[in-house]
Design a protein around this motif. Sequence first.
Motif, PDB file in Angstrom:
ATOM      1  N   LEU A 121     -48.220  41.255  25.374  1.00  6.94           N
ATOM      2  CA  LEU A 121     -49.409  41.903  23.963  1.00  6.94           C
ATOM      3  C   LEU A 121     -48.774  43.498  23.817  1.00  6.94           C
ATOM      4  CD1 LEU A 121     -52.948  40.580  25.726  1.00  6.94           C
ATOM      5  CD2 LEU A 121     -50.834  39.343  24.113  1.00  6.94           C
ATOM      6  N   SER A 122     -49.968  44.413  22.501  1.00  5.78           N
ATOM      7  CA  SER A 122     -49.475  45.078  22.023  1.00  5.78           C
ATOM      8  C   SER A 122     -51.381  46.435  22.640  1.00  5.78           C
ATOM      9  CB  SER A 122     -49.856  45.644  20.187  1.00  5.78           C
ATOM     10  OG  SER A 122     -51.436  45.034  19.984  1.00  5.78           O
ATOM     11  N   SER A 123     -50.698  47.365  22.226  1.00  7.28           N
ATOM     12  CA  SER A 123     -52.318  47.805  23.406  1.00  7.28           C
ATOM     13  C   SER A 123     -52.955  47.740  22.683  1.00  7.28           C
ATOM     14  CB  SER A 123     -52.216  49.386  23.295  1.00  7.28           C
ATOM     15  OG  SER A 123     -52.012  49.957  21.979  1.00  7.28           O
ATOM     16  N   GLY A 124     -52.485  47.586  21.545  1.00  6.19           N
ATOM     17  CA  GLY A 124     -54.583  47.008  20.497  1.00  6.19           C
ATOM     18  C   GLY A 124     -54.609  45.010  20.761  1.00  6.19           C
ATOM     19  N   GLU A 125     -54.125  44.253  20.927  1.00  6.90           N
ATOM     20  CA  GLU A 125     -54.360  43.573  21.206  1.00  6.90           C
ATOM     21  C   GLU A 125     -54.904  43.248  23.024  1.00  6.90           C
ATOM     22  OE1 GLU A 125     -51.131  40.284  18.907  1.00  6.90           O
ATOM     23  OE2 GLU A 125     -50.934  41.764  20.186  1.00  6.90           O
ATOM     24  N   ILE A 126     -54.600  44.374  23.573  1.00 10.90           N
ATOM     25  CA  ILE A 126     -55.199  44.522  24.667  1.00 10.90           C
ATOM     26  C   ILE A 126     -57.011  45.226  24.821  1.00 10.90           C
ATOM     27  CG2 ILE A 126     -55.659  45.310  26.265  1.00 10.90           C
ATOM     28  CD1 ILE A 126     -52.254  45.847  26.872  1.00 10.90           C
ATOM     29  N   VAL A 127     -56.545  45.893  23.904  1.00  9.80           N
ATOM     30  CA  VAL A 127     -58.338  46.177  23.797  1.00  9.80           C
ATOM     31  C   VAL A 127     -59.584  45.524  22.815  1.00  9.80           C
ATOM     32  CG1 VAL A 127     -59.210  47.527  22.333  1.00  9.80           C
ATOM     33  CG2 VAL A 127     -57.031  48.790  24.094  1.00  9.80           C
ATOM     34  N   GLU A 128     -58.459  44.545  22.118  1.00  5.96           N
ATOM     35  CA  GLU A 128     -59.697  43.504  21.137  1.00  5.96           C
ATOM     36  C   GLU A 128     -59.645  42.781  21.559  1.00  5.96           C
ATOM     37  OE1 GLU A 128     -57.045  42.353  17.999  1.00  5.96           O
ATOM     38  OE2 GLU A 128     -57.200  44.089  17.155  1.00  5.96           O
ATOM     39  N   GLN A 129     -59.598  42.043  23.675  1.00  8.69           N
ATOM     40  CA  GLN A 129     -60.570  41.140  23.590  1.00  8.69           C
ATOM     41  C   GLN A 129     -61.711  41.479  24.541  1.00  8.69           C
ATOM     42  OE1 GLN A 129     -57.447  39.348  27.223  1.00  8.69           O
ATOM     43  NE2 GLN A 129     -55.713  41.242  25.526  1.00  8.69           N
ATOM     44  N   LEU A 130     -61.141  43.117  25.336  1.00  9.09           N
ATOM     45  CA  LEU A 130     -62.544  44.377  25.213  1.00  9.09           C
ATOM     46  C   LEU A 130     -63.056  43.588  24.087  1.00  9.09           C
ATOM     47  CD1 LEU A 130     -63.994  45.879  27.029  1.00  9.09           C
ATOM     48  CD2 LEU A 130     -62.943  47.393  26.264  1.00  9.09           C
ATOM     49  N   VAL A 131     -63.554  43.963  22.925  1.00 10.38           N
ATOM     50  CA  VAL A 131     -64.620  43.912  21.448  1.00 10.38           C
ATOM     51  C   VAL A 131     -64.780  42.763  21.625  1.00 10.38           C
ATOM     52  CG1 VAL A 131     -64.266  44.586  19.061  1.00 10.38           C
ATOM     53  CG2 VAL A 131     -62.414  46.131  20.500  1.00 10.38           C
ATOM     54  N   LEU A 132     -63.907  42.010  21.381  1.00 10.97           N
ATOM     55  CA  LEU A 132     -64.363  40.736  20.829  1.00 10.97           C
ATOM     56  C   LEU A 132     -65.729  39.741  22.222  1.00 10.97           C
ATOM     57  CD1 LEU A 132     -61.344  38.564  20.025  1.00 10.97           C
ATOM     58  CD2 LEU A 132     -63.143  39.001  18.401  1.00 10.97           C
ATOM     59  N   ALA A 133     -65.655  40.782  24.196  1.00 11.96           N
ATOM     60  CA  ALA A 133     -65.925  40.133  24.690  1.00 11.96           C
ATOM     61  C   ALA A 133     -66.918  40.687  24.707  1.00 11.96           C
ATOM     62  CB  ALA A 133     -64.986  40.287  25.823  1.00 11.96           C
ATOM     63  N   SER A 134     -66.544  41.833  24.341  1.00  8.52           N
ATOM     64  CA  SER A 134     -68.786  42.528  24.391  1.00  8.52           C
ATOM     65  C   SER A 134     -69.235  41.778  23.048  1.00  8.52           C
ATOM     66  CB  SER A 134     -68.110  44.156  23.926  1.00  8.52           C
ATOM     67  OG  SER A 134     -67.219  44.674  25.082  1.00  8.52           O
ATOM     68  N   ARG A 135     -69.477  41.264  22.206  1.00  9.74           N
ATOM     69  CA  ARG A 135     -69.813  40.314  21.572  1.00  9.74           C
ATOM     70  C   ARG A 135     -70.149  39.417  21.263  1.00  9.74           C
ATOM     71  NH1 ARG A 135     -65.765  40.926  15.820  1.00  9.74           N
ATOM     72  NH2 ARG A 135     -66.744  43.345  15.898  1.00  9.74           N
TER      73      ARG A 135
END
Length: 375
Positions: free
Chosen positions: A146-160
């Motif tokens: 995964l790219s670093s952005g794809e890793i961070v996006e898991q946190l973004v989506l989960a935070s919703r």
Amino acid sequence: MSLKSVFDAREIRTEFEKAGINPSFIPLIWKHVIASNAGTAIEWDQIPSLPSAAYPLLHAKFKPLTSSLHSILHSSDLVTSKLLIKLQSGSLVEAVIMKYDTRLGKYNGKPRSGGLRSTLCVSSQVGCKMGCKFCATGSMGYKANLSSGEIVEQLVLASRVSPIRNVVFMGMGEPLNNYTALVEAIRVMTAPPFQLSPKRITVSTVGIIHAINKLHNDLPGLNLAVSLHAPVQDIRCQIMPAARAFPLEKLMNTLQEYQKNSQQKILIEYIMLDGVNDEEQHAHQLGKLLETFQVVVNLIPFNPIGTLSQFKTSCDQRVSTFQKIIRGTYNIRTTVRKQMGQDISGACGQLVVNQPDKRSIENSGLLTDIEDLHL
């Protein structure tokens, strides 16, 4: 050409600097994307107060989110949710949200402090090349980093779905085999606007020695978890083929140096496999191996991964005896992981891209909990 994730910190910082735009505006962009429930539907022009040159650059090269929430499964335990996340490539990865109340139960005979919180278990790769025989993800083989952005996006989506307090890199993949993206993602998570404490982030590894040697310098304050799973090299090689490349003696020397530099406890993960590594002699071998370390040993009941599995779960009595030896004889703090999300294949070792039958979820009736992972 595919657009990059705006959470790929190195990419956006490089592009901003090339365009003469101050990178200090990047956290403001992230803040607006995080706050938008529309996700990928947010328009760059809706973000106020950016330099005029930033808008065409964002349109040309970046997406607010390259990933999307494909589906979400809620366990009958009412505290576990598994997110199936679709990447821009079309591949799917899984992340698991575990909600728990730290006030429940006791520690050292005293009530725990804290309250309600959620831990997010994130993936770092599509599949995994380590091939651990007790882990469903290993059966997928390695597909991609995964790219670093794809890793961070898991946190973004989960935070919703739920406010996230802790992040554990215990999902799909070996985090230290995707080292550069891992480090960059964690630096984003600990910076504004996320501002997670490094003490609330745990990285789990099978023991990639050269990467462990770098980890403390690159990410000080982080929690390290080591998937040890056996007290001697030959058993480790039987159940973890990658252990051949990382001999136990060298791994323990590396951990000794890591602990000396970091001055932090290390979480030792130990899966309990009936008749393989769960006998009293194994407990004594593990105690002797770890008695000079500051560690927390986390005993993990084996989770079934289908009819192909060659392993069975250790009985409760054997787990209890194992724990008493480690605690009583060697004075090592030892916990037993309570399982969460088995009915949605969201428990430890079960992460493999599939979608369980909804009826099996509704009818399973499992009630589970999780230990406090914060060291």
